[in-house]
Design a protein around this motif. Structure first.
Motif, mmCIF file in Angstrom:
data_model
loop_
_atom_site.group_PDB
_atom_site.id
_atom_site.type_symbol
_atom_site.label_atom_id
_atom_site.label_comp_id
_atom_site.label_asym_id
_atom_site.label_seq_id
_atom_site.Cartn_x
_atom_site.Cartn_y
_atom_site.Cartn_z
ATOM 1 N N TYR A 91 8.759 -0.475 6.366
ATOM 2 C CA TYR A 91 8.576 0.945 6.666
ATOM 3 C C TYR A 91 9.897 1.572 7.095
ATOM 4 O O TYR A 91 10.303 2.614 6.572
ATOM 5 N N ARG B 234 11.875 4.219 4.833
ATOM 6 C CA ARG B 234 11.904 5.614 5.285
ATOM 7 C C ARG B 234 13.311 6.092 5.618
ATOM 8 O O ARG B 234 13.718 7.180 5.184
ATOM 9 N N HIS C 150 3.355 8.433 -3.392
ATOM 10 C CA HIS C 150 4.706 8.360 -2.837
ATOM 11 C C HIS C 150 5.752 8.706 -3.892
ATOM 12 O O HIS C 150 6.808 9.253 -3.572
ATOM 13 N N ARG D 148 6.354 10.758 2.914
ATOM 14 C CA ARG D 148 5.028 10.149 3.042
ATOM 15 C C ARG D 148 4.945 8.773 2.379
ATOM 16 O O ARG D 148 5.678 8.462 1.455
ATOM 17 N N ASN D 149 4.006 7.970 2.892
ATOM 18 C CA ASN D 149 3.605 6.696 2.284
ATOM 19 C C ASN D 149 4.779 5.726 2.102
ATOM 20 O O ASN D 149 5.091 5.301 0.991
ATOM 21 N N PRO E 5 -0.585 -0.038 4.648
ATOM 22 C CA PRO E 5 -0.062 1.187 5.278
ATOM 23 C C PRO E 5 -0.247 1.227 6.795
ATOM 24 O O PRO E 5 -0.659 2.240 7.357
ATOM 25 N N ASP F 287 2.429 3.622 8.388
ATOM 26 C CA ASP F 287 2.157 4.991 7.934
ATOM 27 C C ASP F 287 1.023 5.598 8.754
ATOM 28 O O ASP F 287 1.075 6.768 9.126
ATOM 29 N N THR G 254 2.533 9.209 8.839
ATOM 30 C CA THR G 254 3.131 9.571 7.550
ATOM 31 C C THR G 254 2.244 9.218 6.363
ATOM 32 O O THR G 254 2.685 9.299 5.217
ATOM 33 N N LEU G 255 1.005 8.829 6.626
ATOM 34 C CA LEU G 255 0.089 8.520 5.526
ATOM 35 C C LEU G 255 -0.367 9.816 4.854
ATOM 36 O O LEU G 255 -0.727 10.785 5.522
#
Length: 229
Positions: free
Chosen positions: A67, A71, A188, A197-198, A204, A207, A212-213
């Motif tokens: 993640y 990100r 995504h 997102r995602n 997830p 997320d 951020t999901l």
């Protein structure tokens, strides 16, 4: 102006070495992970429950790592992550867009899988220090479970991400949970969502925890305009 992913695919494929083998790429990563896991499990003996917990906790740590790296390095230009940004946002997200997710040949695996050498960086820079520390401060079993979970998490990432880009009609589309995860990844790849997102690829978890999901039903998403594809 709409992004021409087909033109990008043609340029990318033309630059791939004729010596590249998708099967060799995949096999080298799988073999490395399998050998590490087998060696780690071989050293385990009479493990306690606390030592066993190192296995899921290390996989959770890898989930957090995927993640964070995805990100803040894969979708943001930074000095430390410029190579990753170029390969991920520059190549992967230009090659695969929301309505063109499947690979078309084994040579396309080069832009799906991590570089084969990256698993060795992961082993030397992230797994080995943790193994040495746990072995010194706790036990051989704890170190072995950490190594198994960490490299297992890496392999889980590679397998899941590869499966998200399988051609249409694969088992992913016939398995409800896997179909939903594949759709999350497809969302995504929407160019206006990819940096926001995602970010989890496997499960997830972060997320959900970090807000951020993003979800749309496949039916709704299929109606989205294709102007940027």
């Amino acid at each position: 102006m709409a992004f021409d992913h087909l033109a990008f695919r043609n340029r990318y494929r033309a630059a791939v070495s004729p010596r590249y083998s998708g099967w060799l790429h995949m096999f080298s990563v799988a073999l490395t992970a399998a050998v590490v896991i087998a060696a780690a499990l071989y050293t385990i003996s009479a493990a306690t429950l606390a030592e066993w917990l190192c296995l899921p906790l290390s996989m959770l740590l890898v989930n957090w790592g995927e993640y964070v790296a995805h990100r803040w390095l894969g979708h943001r230009k930074t000095r430390i992550g410029r190579l990753f940004y170029k390969r991920h946002t520059g190549d992967h997200h230009s090659f695969f867009v929301e309505n063109a997710m499947p690979y078309e040949s084994t040579r396309d695996w080069r832009v799906v899988l991590f570089p084969a050498w990256l698993i060795w960086v992961f082993l030397l820079c992230l797994i080995t220090p943790g193994v040495l520390l746990l072995n010194a401060l706790w036990s051989v079993n704890a170190a072995a479970f950490y190594a198994t979970g960490a490299i297992g998490g890496y392999l889980f990432y590679e397998v899941m991400h590869f499966c998200y880009h399988l051609p249409a009609g694969s088992f992913m589309e016939r398995t409800p949970v896997l179909k939903q995860l594949q759709h999350l990844h497809r969302l995504h790849h929407r160019r206006d969502l990819m940096a926001a997102r995602n970010f989890n690829i496997t499960l997830p978890i972060f997320d959900v925890l970090l807000g951020t999901l993003y979800w749309e039903s496949p039916q709704t998403a299929s109606l989205a305009p294709e102007s940027e594809q």
